[in-house]
Design an enzyme around this catalytic site. Structure first.
Site, PDB file in Angstrom:
ATOM      1  N   ASP A   1       0.320   8.871   1.440  1.00  0.00           N
ATOM      2  CA  ASP A   1       1.266   9.982   1.028  1.00  0.00           C
ATOM      3  C   ASP A   1       1.933  10.767   0.810  1.00  0.00           C
ATOM      4  OD1 ASP A   1      -0.742  10.229   3.626  1.00  0.00           O
ATOM      5  OD2 ASP A   1       0.109  10.880   5.049  1.00  0.00           O
TER       6      ASP A   1
ATOM      7  N   LEU B   1       0.652  -1.036   0.545  1.00  0.00           N
ATOM      8  CA  LEU B   1      -0.362   0.029  -0.272  1.00  0.00           C
ATOM      9  C   LEU B   1       1.281   1.241   0.023  1.00  0.00           C
ATOM     10  CD1 LEU B   1      -2.977   0.903   2.190  1.00  0.00           C
ATOM     11  CD2 LEU B   1      -1.450   2.053   2.519  1.00  0.00           C
TER      12      LEU B   1
ATOM     13  N   TYR C   1       6.347   8.170   9.791  1.00  0.00           N
ATOM     14  CA  TYR C   1       4.951   8.730   9.482  1.00  0.00           C
ATOM     15  C   TYR C   1       5.579   9.885   8.248  1.00  0.00           C
ATOM     16  CZ  TYR C   1       1.017   6.170  11.504  1.00  0.00           C
ATOM     17  OH  TYR C   1       0.191   5.010  11.908  1.00  0.00           O
TER      18      TYR C   1
HETATM   19  C1  FRU Z   1      -2.401  10.949   6.354  1.00  0.00           C
HETATM   20  C2  FRU Z   1      -1.708   9.931   7.796  1.00  0.00           C
HETATM   21  C3  FRU Z   1      -0.528  11.679   8.219  1.00  0.00           C
HETATM   22  C4  FRU Z   1       0.396   9.907   8.653  1.00  0.00           C
HETATM   23  C5  FRU Z   1       0.800   8.647   7.544  1.00  0.00           C
HETATM   24  C6  FRU Z   1       0.391   7.559   8.352  1.00  0.00           C
HETATM   25  O1  FRU Z   1      -2.783  10.027   5.328  1.00  0.00           O
HETATM   26  O2  FRU Z   1      -2.279  10.019   8.316  1.00  0.00           O
HETATM   27  O3  FRU Z   1      -1.391  11.969   9.261  1.00  0.00           O
HETATM   28  O4  FRU Z   1       1.370  10.868   8.780  1.00  0.00           O
HETATM   29  O5  FRU Z   1      -1.178   8.931   6.857  1.00  0.00           O
HETATM   30  O6  FRU Z   1       0.970   6.842   7.357  1.00  0.00           O
END
Ligand code: FRU
Length: 499
Positions: A48, A45, A107
């Protein structure tokens, strides 16, 4: 569908996993929904875009990546590069969770190029034994050979004044100082933007406070993925607020991505907007957009986004073991006070063989024989366009992916409700945009499982995932006096296995 145990979901990549991922890639690369020119997940998957930047003569982009399947699990950063923002090369793993401060994932975050270093700021999603989340803002640096080294010490520790939702650092430099703009949630469960300042990229970041937007303070319950960029003599502030209610034709996605244009007063921690916030995209699948940290385009920003939204699923490809792709990079400018979004200049190079040509409504050449290619670039122009319609991936009795414009109401409608594979229908299958100045042009990028529409030279955009079946293969076009051109795109993204 596979049931994932927590161990399977929160598993970091190890060298020994390479063969397993190679096999997964071999399987998914057979899918009819893999793309020709959109950055798509190598396996598992994608979400962002992260660390988008121009560094050492190339564009660098990373994406949030769970390697092992089509589910949100342990997040890594996957790295791709490009010379022109259109042809992309898979570079392999960027960041993987290995520190205690990121034991549940690396993240989202951003990049700042400086001299021979690309600074990467990101959130360490860490959880303790009771599974309580502790968000750290971490830093890594990439050298000119692409070697990434992490700084062991967080640049920002979790702030006790805010909830566990503190993430997605945007690192930028202004007047010789380094700033981090971060999304957070206050104890009243409201989304806020925090600003930190340091004297050096890896320095001690001190919290200056919340960045306030003059006259606006309701950004839902959390602001994800904030970004701030100069565009000409203005600033562009964008973020993905969670918890906005739909309002008429607006905010139809589960979560939406919005922007303000205006002025940044960093001294007073204030953004003075030109007007209310607007949606970056009016389609079905668009979130967490990020601008590149770049010096290649003057008076403009370069943006890409995740062509999806948190909590959405796409059963057609989820069942194949992969999910998601990014939008085409766009150039953003502010013209007469309006944000315009256009495909990057090199997108012109995507136009391969001309398959169809009609001028002023008269067909000049046509090799389509009524069949819709799985990928295509379509341009429709007419300075005073009458009503028109385009049905892509139609079928006997089904209208497919339908784009239509009604001159009387000046409303453009995009309708994917009659497609065989329906996705995330609870957030609507129809989008409507009232075009104040009518419709003068459409530029449409179709790529197997995604359609991006640029309306009136970038006044509005509509991004949508689609999963046409082999039986949905007819193209129907209607409208008088139009110029309509359809090209076969060239392949600009190789679907190769690089980790
Ligand atoms: C947005 C989010 C961010 C986070 C990331 C984790 O889609 O929730 O806030 O850093 O995805 O994958």
């Amino acid at each position: 569908m596979k049931q994932w145990t927590s161990e399977e979901r929160y598993r970091p990549f190890k060298e020994a996993d390479r063969e397993e991922l190679k096999a997964l890639h071999e399987e998914i690369s057979k899918s009819k929904w893999r793309t020709d020119y959109h950055i798509q997940t190598v396996t598992g998957l994608l979400n962002d875009p992260n660390g988008f930047s121009y560094f050492n003569g190339k564009w660098h982009l990373f994406y949030q990546w769970f390697p092992f399947g089509a589910i949100h699990g342990m997040k890594h950063w996957y790295h791709v590069t490009s010379e022109d923002l259109v042809h992309w090369k898979n570079e392999g793993l960027g960041l993987k969770p290995e520190l205690l401060t990121e034991n549940y994932g690396c993240y989202s975050g951003s990049a700042l190029p400086e001299d021979d270093t690309l600074w990467l700021a990101y959130t360490g999603n860490s959880k303790d034994f009771d599974l309580v989340r502790h968000p750290y803002q971490l830093m890594a640096k990439m050298d000119k050979d692409g070697k990434i080294t992490k700084l062991e010490k967080p640049v920002i520790n979790p702030r006790p004044e805010y909830t566990e939702h503190q993430r997605d650092p945007k690192l930028f430099k202004l007047n010789g100082k380094y700033y981090i703009l971060e999304g957070a949630q206050n104890p009243e469960k409201k989304g806020v933007l925090l600003i930190f300042e340091a004297d050096a990229p890896e320095g001690e970041y001190k919290l200056l406070g919340e960045l306030k937007v003059r006259d606006f303070d309701d950004f839902g319950y959390m602001c994800e993925c904030p970004d701030i960029e100069p565009v000409g003599d203005k600033w562009l502030l964008l973020f993905s607020p969670q918890g906005l209610e739909p309002e008429g034709d607006l905010y139809q996605q589960k979560f939406n991505n919005v922007y303000f244009t205006g002025t940044l007063d960093i001294e007073n921690l204030e953004f003075i907007p030109d007007g209310p916030f607007k949606e970056l995209d009016r389609g079905f699948d668009f979130y967490a957009a990020q601008c590149a940290n770049q010096n290649q385009f003057e008076n403009a920003a370069v943006l890409t986004a995740w062509a999806s939204c948190p909590d959405y699923t796409y059963p057609p490809t989820d069942e194949e073991g992969w999910a998601n792709l990014l939008t085409l990079p766009r150039i953003l400018t502010i013209e007469d006070g309006k944000l315009m979004q256009r495909p990057v200049p090199a997108a012109k190079e995507l136009r391969g063989e001309l398959l169809f040509e009609a001028r002023k409504g008269t067909i000049i050449s046509n090799t389509l024989r009524g069949l819709m290619p799985s990928s295509a670039i379509i341009e429709l122009t007419n300075p005073d366009l009458a009503s028109c319609e385009l049905c892509l991936f139609a079928d006997n009795g089904r209208r497919g992916f339908e784009i239509s414009y009604d001159r009387n109401t000046k409303v453009l409608t995009v309708d994917r409700s009659t497609m065989i594979n329906k996705v995330n229908e609870e957030y609507g299958s129809v989008r409507r945009i009232a075009l104040e100045n009518g419709l003068s042009s459409l530029e449409i990028y179709v790529d197997h499982s995604v359609v991006e529409i640029f309306i009136n030279g970038g006044e509005y955009t509509v991004s949508s995932r689609i999963f046409p079946e082999a039986s949905e293969r007819v193209i129907r076009m209607g409208g008088s006096n139009i110029d309509l051109l359809i090209w076969k795109p060239v392949k600009a993204v190789e679907d190769d296995f690089v980790i």
